[in-house]
Write a protein that holds these residues in place. Structure first.
Motif, PDB file in Angstrom:
ATOM      1  N   HIS A   8       0.843  -1.190   0.000  1.00 35.29           N
ATOM      2  CA  HIS A   8       0.000   0.000   0.000  1.00 35.29           C
ATOM      3  C   HIS A   8       0.876   1.237   0.000  1.00 35.29           C
ATOM      4  O   HIS A   8       1.786   1.371   0.810  1.00 35.29           O
ATOM      5  N   CYS A   9       0.581   2.161  -0.883  1.00 33.22           N
ATOM      6  CA  CYS A   9       1.308   3.420  -0.970  1.00 33.22           C
ATOM      7  C   CYS A   9       0.810   4.360   0.128  1.00 33.22           C
ATOM      8  O   CYS A   9      -0.394   4.506   0.320  1.00 33.22           O
ATOM      9  N   PRO A  10       1.710   5.012   0.859  1.00 39.36           N
ATOM     10  CA  PRO A  10       1.260   5.908   1.922  1.00 39.36           C
ATOM     11  C   PRO A  10       0.569   7.145   1.358  1.00 39.36           C
ATOM     12  O   PRO A  10       0.883   7.607   0.268  1.00 39.36           O
ATOM     13  N   ALA A  11      -0.373   7.662   2.104  1.00 37.82           N
ATOM     14  CA  ALA A  11      -1.103   8.861   1.701  1.00 37.82           C
ATOM     15  C   ALA A  11      -1.333   9.722   2.936  1.00 37.82           C
ATOM     16  O   ALA A  11      -1.055   9.311   4.064  1.00 37.82           O
ATOM     17  N   LEU A  12      -1.836  10.906   2.708  1.00 37.00           N
ATOM     18  CA  LEU A  12      -2.162  11.784   3.831  1.00 37.00           C
ATOM     19  C   LEU A  12      -3.352  11.224   4.590  1.00 37.00           C
ATOM     20  O   LEU A  12      -4.254  10.638   4.003  1.00 37.00           O
ATOM     21  N   THR A  13      -3.354  11.441   5.887  1.00 38.94           N
ATOM     22  CA  THR A  13      -4.505  11.026   6.676  1.00 38.94           C
ATOM     23  C   THR A  13      -5.641  12.020   6.441  1.00 38.94           C
ATOM     24  O   THR A  13      -5.418  13.147   5.977  1.00 38.94           O
ATOM     25  N   ALA A  14      -6.834  11.610   6.760  1.00 35.44           N
ATOM     26  CA  ALA A  14      -7.992  12.491   6.579  1.00 35.44           C
ATOM     27  C   ALA A  14      -7.868  13.724   7.460  1.00 35.44           C
ATOM     28  O   ALA A  14      -8.281  14.825   7.068  1.00 35.44           O
ATOM     29  N   GLN A  15      -7.276  13.572   8.630  1.00 35.68           N
ATOM     30  CA  GLN A  15      -7.104  14.712   9.535  1.00 35.68           C
ATOM     31  C   GLN A  15      -6.133  15.729   8.957  1.00 35.68           C
ATOM     32  O   GLN A  15      -6.352  16.931   9.057  1.00 35.68           O
ATOM     33  N   GLU A  16      -5.030  15.259   8.371  1.00 37.53           N
ATOM     34  CA  GLU A  16      -4.056  16.176   7.783  1.00 37.53           C
ATOM     35  C   GLU A  16      -4.686  17.009   6.673  1.00 37.53           C
ATOM     36  O   GLU A  16      -4.452  18.199   6.560  1.00 37.53           O
ATOM     37  N   ARG A  17      -5.489  16.348   5.861  1.00 42.46           N
ATOM     38  CA  ARG A  17      -6.095  17.025   4.716  1.00 42.46           C
ATOM     39  C   ARG A  17      -7.244  17.952   5.138  1.00 42.46           C
ATOM     40  O   ARG A  17      -7.346  19.089   4.693  1.00 42.46           O
ATOM     41  N   ALA A  18      -8.098  17.508   6.050  1.00 41.81           N
ATOM     42  CA  ALA A  18      -9.321  18.239   6.385  1.00 41.81           C
ATOM     43  C   ALA A  18      -9.064  19.506   7.198  1.00 41.81           C
ATOM     44  O   ALA A  18      -9.744  20.517   6.995  1.00 41.81           O
ATOM     45  N   ARG A  19      -8.085  19.460   8.097  1.00 38.65           N
ATOM     46  CA  ARG A  19      -7.858  20.608   8.970  1.00 38.65           C
ATOM     47  C   ARG A  19      -7.504  21.855   8.161  1.00 38.65           C
ATOM     48  O   ARG A  19      -8.102  22.920   8.343  1.00 38.65           O
ATOM     49  N   LEU A  20      -6.574  21.735   7.238  1.00 39.59           N
ATOM     50  CA  LEU A  20      -6.183  22.899   6.452  1.00 39.59           C
ATOM     51  C   LEU A  20      -7.276  23.314   5.466  1.00 39.59           C
ATOM     52  O   LEU A  20      -7.442  24.497   5.188  1.00 39.59           O
ATOM     53  N   GLN A  21      -8.019  22.360   4.935  1.00 44.50           N
ATOM     54  CA  GLN A  21      -9.097  22.703   4.007  1.00 44.50           C
ATOM     55  C   GLN A  21     -10.188  23.497   4.718  1.00 44.50           C
ATOM     56  O   GLN A  21     -10.744  24.436   4.161  1.00 44.50           O
ATOM     57  N   ARG A  22     -10.499  23.114   5.960  1.00 45.07           N
ATOM     58  CA  ARG A  22     -11.497  23.865   6.738  1.00 45.07           C
ATOM     59  C   ARG A  22     -11.009  25.278   7.011  1.00 45.07           C
ATOM     60  O   ARG A  22     -11.757  26.245   6.902  1.00 45.07           O
ATOM     61  N   THR A  23      -9.732  25.403   7.380  1.00 49.53           N
ATOM     62  CA  THR A  23      -9.169  26.724   7.650  1.00 49.53           C
ATOM     63  C   THR A  23      -9.199  27.591   6.397  1.00 49.53           C
ATOM     64  O   THR A  23      -9.518  28.780   6.459  1.00 49.53           O
ATOM     65  N   LEU A  24      -8.895  27.000   5.260  1.00 53.39           N
ATOM     66  CA  LEU A  24      -8.922  27.742   3.995  1.00 53.39           C
ATOM     67  C   LEU A  24     -10.339  28.195   3.665  1.00 53.39           C
ATOM     68  O   LEU A  24     -10.555  29.320   3.203  1.00 53.39           O
ATOM     69  N   ALA A  25     -11.317  27.338   3.907  1.00 55.08           N
ATOM     70  CA  ALA A  25     -12.700  27.683   3.600  1.00 55.08           C
ATOM     71  C   ALA A  25     -13.196  28.846   4.454  1.00 55.08           C
ATOM     72  O   ALA A  25     -14.034  29.640   4.011  1.00 55.08           O
ATOM     73  N   ARG A  26     -12.659  28.965   5.663  1.00 55.78           N
ATOM     74  CA  ARG A  26     -13.110  30.028   6.566  1.00 55.78           C
ATOM     75  C   ARG A  26     -12.350  31.332   6.376  1.00 55.78           C
ATOM     76  O   ARG A  26     -12.787  32.375   6.870  1.00 55.78           O
ATOM     77  N   ALA A  27     -11.208  31.282   5.693  1.00 56.12           N
ATOM     78  CA  ALA A  27     -10.395  32.489   5.520  1.00 56.12           C
ATOM     79  C   ALA A  27     -11.010  33.387   4.443  1.00 56.12           C
ATOM     80  O   ALA A  27     -11.566  32.917   3.448  1.00 56.12           O
ATOM     81  N   GLU A  28     -10.901  34.665   4.648  1.00 59.71           N
ATOM     82  CA  GLU A  28     -11.453  35.642   3.702  1.00 59.71           C
ATOM     83  C   GLU A  28     -10.589  35.692   2.445  1.00 59.71           C
ATOM     84  O   GLU A  28      -9.356  35.691   2.518  1.00 59.71           O
ATOM     85  N   ARG A  29     -11.245  35.718   1.311  1.00 64.36           N
ATOM     86  CA  ARG A  29     -10.515  35.756   0.036  1.00 64.36           C
ATOM     87  C   ARG A  29      -9.646  37.005  -0.050  1.00 64.36           C
ATOM     88  O   ARG A  29     -10.079  38.092   0.280  1.00 64.36           O
TER      89      ARG A  29
END
Length: 114
Positions: A46-67
């Protein structure tokens, strides 16, 4: 310089070949989508990948940041660094897995599906 802000230098070096173990073992390798590689011995790689926590935390922060804000830019750069880290993990895994297979088996047979 890559998108994550890291500098890279390339050297033209031909590595020494990996010596065969001389045990006469043969293995078949089947490349896949769900599993990176399946060996005929029954081993699944199995090839390693990012965990769901690693990916989701920054995506949530990006979604909340003002453009257009500085904070959004910092988060985007952090996401880029995270993706670069994921790429590095995959490249490292591929090198280690292929070298490990070459050291254990004398003959390799590949099955590729297009």
């Amino acid at each position: 310089m890559d998108r994550a802000g890291r500098w890279h230098i390339g050297f033209a070096v031909i590595p020494a070949p990996v010596p065969a173990p001389g045990n006469g073992q043969v293995v078949g390798i089947d490349r896949g989508v769900a599993v990176a590689a399946a060996l005929s011995t029954g081993e699944l790689l199995h090839c390693p990948a990012l965990t769901a926590q690693e990916r989701a935390r920054l995506q949530r922060t990006l979604a909340r940041a003002e453009r257009g804000s500085n904070r959004r830019g910092r988060v985007r750069r952090a996401i880029t660094r995270l993706r670069a880290r994921e790429t590095d993990r995959r490249k490292d895994w591929a090198e280690k897995a292929s070298t490990g297979i070459a050291r254990r088996f004398d003959c390799l047979r590949f099955r590729l599906q297009c």
